[in-house]
Scaffold this motif. Structure first.
Motif, PDB file in Angstrom:
ATOM      1  N   PRO A   1     -17.679  -1.200  -8.609  1.00 53.44           N
ATOM      2  CA  PRO A   1     -17.690  -0.784 -10.014  1.00 53.44           C
ATOM      3  C   PRO A   1     -17.089   0.599 -10.265  1.00 53.44           C
ATOM      4  N   ASP A   2     -16.989   1.411  -9.239  1.00 54.29           N
ATOM      5  CA  ASP A   2     -16.400   2.744  -9.386  1.00 54.29           C
ATOM      6  C   ASP A   2     -14.976   2.791  -8.836  1.00 54.29           C
ATOM      7  N   ILE A   3     -14.313   1.642  -8.760  1.00 55.25           N
ATOM      8  CA  ILE A   3     -12.968   1.573  -8.178  1.00 55.25           C
ATOM      9  C   ILE A   3     -12.029   2.548  -8.885  1.00 55.25           C
ATOM     10  N   LYS A   4     -11.251   3.265  -8.084  1.00 50.45           N
ATOM     11  CA  LYS A   4     -10.323   4.272  -8.602  1.00 50.45           C
ATOM     12  C   LYS A   4      -8.986   4.154  -7.890  1.00 50.45           C
ATOM     13  N   VAL A   5      -7.943   4.491  -8.623  1.00 53.81           N
ATOM     14  CA  VAL A   5      -6.610   4.588  -8.048  1.00 53.81           C
ATOM     15  C   VAL A   5      -6.482   5.981  -7.449  1.00 53.81           C
ATOM     16  N   LYS A   6      -6.374   6.044  -6.143  1.00 54.84           N
ATOM     17  CA  LYS A   6      -6.216   7.340  -5.478  1.00 54.84           C
ATOM     18  C   LYS A   6      -4.755   7.776  -5.522  1.00 54.84           C
ATOM     19  N   GLU A   7      -3.861   6.783  -5.369  1.00 52.90           N
ATOM     20  CA  GLU A   7      -2.448   7.127  -5.263  1.00 52.90           C
ATOM     21  C   GLU A   7      -1.600   5.893  -5.585  1.00 52.90           C
ATOM     22  N   ILE A   8      -0.517   6.096  -6.312  1.00 56.25           N
ATOM     23  CA  ILE A   8       0.483   5.056  -6.522  1.00 56.25           C
ATOM     24  C   ILE A   8       1.817   5.672  -6.148  1.00 56.25           C
ATOM     25  N   MET A   9       2.396   5.170  -5.044  1.00 54.86           N
ATOM     26  CA  MET A   9       3.698   5.670  -4.620  1.00 54.86           C
ATOM     27  C   MET A   9       4.266   4.795  -3.540  1.00 54.86           C
ATOM     28  N   PRO A  10       5.495   4.715  -3.254  1.00 51.13           N
ATOM     29  CA  PRO A  10       6.492   5.108  -4.232  1.00 51.13           C
ATOM     30  C   PRO A  10       6.541   4.087  -5.352  1.00 51.13           C
ATOM     31  N   LYS A  11       6.960   4.504  -6.522  1.00 48.67           N
ATOM     32  CA  LYS A  11       7.163   3.591  -7.645  1.00 48.67           C
ATOM     33  C   LYS A  11       8.665   3.400  -7.770  1.00 48.67           C
TER      34      LYS A  11
END
Length: 139
Positions: free
Chosen positions: A61-71
């Motif tokens: 329930p506390d899922i978070k995006v830590k990093e999105i790369m490379p885009k």
């Protein structure tokens, strides 16, 4: 990096992290096809995306995006590598909540048609995820 890389990022930030399931209808085409291996019981199409998101948000329930790369965007394709974090507080694939913190990654490629996601290919590091919640022994 070229082109607009907004759809994948919107999916992870606004749907996965924030839980806005209604946005799936805006982001995905009615003919949406997912080529990633489905979760048990996951239907095809947009309903399958909603099922996946509900399952992951229920388990973490506390899922978070830590990093999105490379885009990366080229033509009608977008791709990225995403790192997610969360705490295992709900059942996942029959595994009861463990309270363990997890970090796992996904790699996604989408094909965009008419401003919406028409197709998705992806991989999620499920083995790492299952090891972190104790469902699979570490060798």
């Amino acid at each position: 990096m070229s082109g607009d890389v907004g759809l994948i990022e919107r999916f992870y930030k606004d749907v996965i992290e924030s839980g806005n399931l209604d946005l799936i209808d805006e982001l995905a085409a009615d003919s949406y096809v997912d080529h990633e291996e489905a979760l048990p019981g996951q239907p095809p199409g947009k309903d399958g995306v909603k099922y996946f998101v509900k399952t992951m948000r229920s388990a973490f329930p506390d899922i978070k995006v830590k990093e999105i790369m490379p885009k990366v965007a080229a033509g009608n394709l977008e791709a990225c590598h995403v790192v997610l974090t969360g705490t295992h507080r709900g059942e996942l694939a029959g595994i009861p909540p463990t309270g363990k913190n997890v970090e796992f990654d996904c790699t996604d490629i989408i094909r965009v048609e008419g401003g919406k996601v028409a197709e998705h290919w992806g991989t999620t590091d499920n083995l790492s995820l299952m090891r972190q919640i104790g469902a699979v022994a570490v060798a």
